[in-house]
Scaffold this active site. Structure first.
Site, PDB file in Angstrom:
ATOM      1  N   SER A  55      58.900  19.780   3.357  1.00  0.00           N
ATOM      2  CA  SER A  55      57.738  19.594   4.230  1.00  0.00           C
ATOM      3  C   SER A  55      56.800  18.517   3.693  1.00  0.00           C
ATOM      4  CB  SER A  55      56.960  20.902   4.350  1.00  0.00           C
ATOM      5  OG  SER A  55      57.742  21.895   4.957  1.00  0.00           O
TER       6      SER A  55
HETATM    7  N1  SAH Z   1      59.465  25.390   2.992  1.00  0.00           N
HETATM    8  C1  SAH Z   1      60.205  24.150   2.825  1.00  0.00           C
HETATM    9  C2  SAH Z   1      60.506  23.496   4.146  1.00  0.00           C
HETATM   10  C3  SAH Z   1      61.728  24.011   4.710  1.00  0.00           C
HETATM   11  S1  SAH Z   1      62.302  23.298   6.209  1.00  0.00           S
HETATM   12  C4  SAH Z   1      59.457  23.216   1.899  1.00  0.00           C
HETATM   13  O1  SAH Z   1      58.685  23.691   1.101  1.00  0.00           O
HETATM   14  O2  SAH Z   1      59.680  22.024   1.921  1.00  0.00           O
HETATM   15  C5  SAH Z   1      62.632  24.781   7.076  1.00  0.00           C
HETATM   16  C6  SAH Z   1      63.719  25.653   6.519  1.00  0.00           C
HETATM   17  O3  SAH Z   1      63.797  26.791   7.373  1.00  0.00           O
HETATM   18  C7  SAH Z   1      65.124  25.065   6.490  1.00  0.00           C
HETATM   19  O4  SAH Z   1      65.623  25.110   5.198  1.00  0.00           O
HETATM   20  C8  SAH Z   1      65.923  25.954   7.438  1.00  0.00           C
HETATM   21  O5  SAH Z   1      67.267  26.172   7.019  1.00  0.00           O
HETATM   22  C9  SAH Z   1      65.130  27.238   7.394  1.00  0.00           C
HETATM   23  N2  SAH Z   1      65.302  28.146   8.529  1.00  0.00           N
HETATM   24  C10 SAH Z   1      65.432  27.835   9.836  1.00  0.00           C
HETATM   25  N3  SAH Z   1      65.553  28.956  10.579  1.00  0.00           N
HETATM   26  C11 SAH Z   1      65.497  30.004   9.710  1.00  0.00           C
HETATM   27  C12 SAH Z   1      65.571  31.430   9.855  1.00  0.00           C
HETATM   28  N4  SAH Z   1      65.743  32.016  11.052  1.00  0.00           N
HETATM   29  N5  SAH Z   1      65.468  32.184   8.736  1.00  0.00           N
HETATM   30  C13 SAH Z   1      65.314  31.629   7.518  1.00  0.00           C
HETATM   31  N6  SAH Z   1      65.233  30.298   7.316  1.00  0.00           N
HETATM   32  C14 SAH Z   1      65.321  29.479   8.403  1.00  0.00           C
END
Ligand code: SAH
Length: 219
Positions: free
Chosen positions: A69
């Protein structure tokens, strides 16, 4: 922290300070959050080839079609969670590489984070171990259902966008607890702050944001 966490050149303290100034310009005010962002070695969370860009205020690819992010968004969402008062147990949905979880770990007692893609669960655990962060538990599951056996939570932060707020996440909030969640179609979502009160739920729309979609099921 050791030398590799401190960083040199494009990952130096000066570069990190510049990032924090941008986040302040964007309107984030909470000093605790800004200090954690200043200290956190974001370059540890991305591929070495991208390390020189780790302190730009942008999302970057982490593989598997996912991103780390944008630091401003991490700071803003963390600030919104903290405004509710002291947080003991926090759930993050969408661990990705673990950066947001690492930021939260410095500000709350215990972080539970769930991720649907197994390789990213392992990647995040590797990054957190490297930084000796011990108050984050990452699990492989579909975050749409929350994490019932660890509920209730004082805060829930969702890092992927569903089309609608999952009821199970609201139900897993403690009274006074806060849910920060992007909601809407790909490309442009509303960032919502939902607070659980004795009577029910209050909802505010705060910003426009752009997150990857929340996807059902694990793989
Ligand atoms: N928190 C991260 C950003 C992650 S991007 C950071 O610090 O940079 C969003 C993430 O959500 C991805 O890795 C994706 O695989 C996950 N994701 C999407 N749908 C999801 C779900 N239903 N349950 C758990 N994770 C999910």
């Amino acid at each position: 922290m050791n030398q590799s966490h401190q960083g040199i050149g494009m990952t130096s303290q000066r570069t990190r300070d510049r990032l924090v100034r941008r986040i302040i310009e964007g309107g984030v005010k909470d000093h605790r959050v800004l200090e954690v962002i200043r200290q956190m070695p974001r370059h540890i969370f991305v591929d070495e080839a991208l390390a020189s860009r780790a302190y730009e205020d942008t999302a970057l690819p982490i593989g598997y079609g996912q991103t780390i992010s944008q630091p401003y968004v991490v700071a803003r969402m963390t600030e919104l969670l903290l405004q509710g008062g002291e947080l003991k147990r926090v759930l993050e949905v969408g661990t990705g590489c673990g950066y947001q979880a690492a930021v939260l770990s410095q500000l709350v007692e215990q972080v539970y984070s769930v991720e649907r893609l197994q390789p990213l669960v392992e990647m995040a655990q590797r990054h957190l171990r490297k930084l000796a962060i011990r108050n984050v538990r990452v699990s492989h599951s579909d975050g749409e259902w929350g994490l019932e056996d660890r509920a209730p939570f004082d805060g829930i932060l969702v890092a992927a966008a569903p089309e609608q707020v999952p009821e199970s996440l609201k139900e897993q909030l403690a009274v006074g607890g806060r849910l920060v969640i992007p909601v809407g179609p790909p490309g442009r979502q509303d960032l919502l702050l939902i607070t659980r009160t004795e009577e029910g739920f209050q909802q505010q729309v705060l910003d426009y944001v752009s997150f990857v979609p929340l996807v059902g099921g694990v793989s």
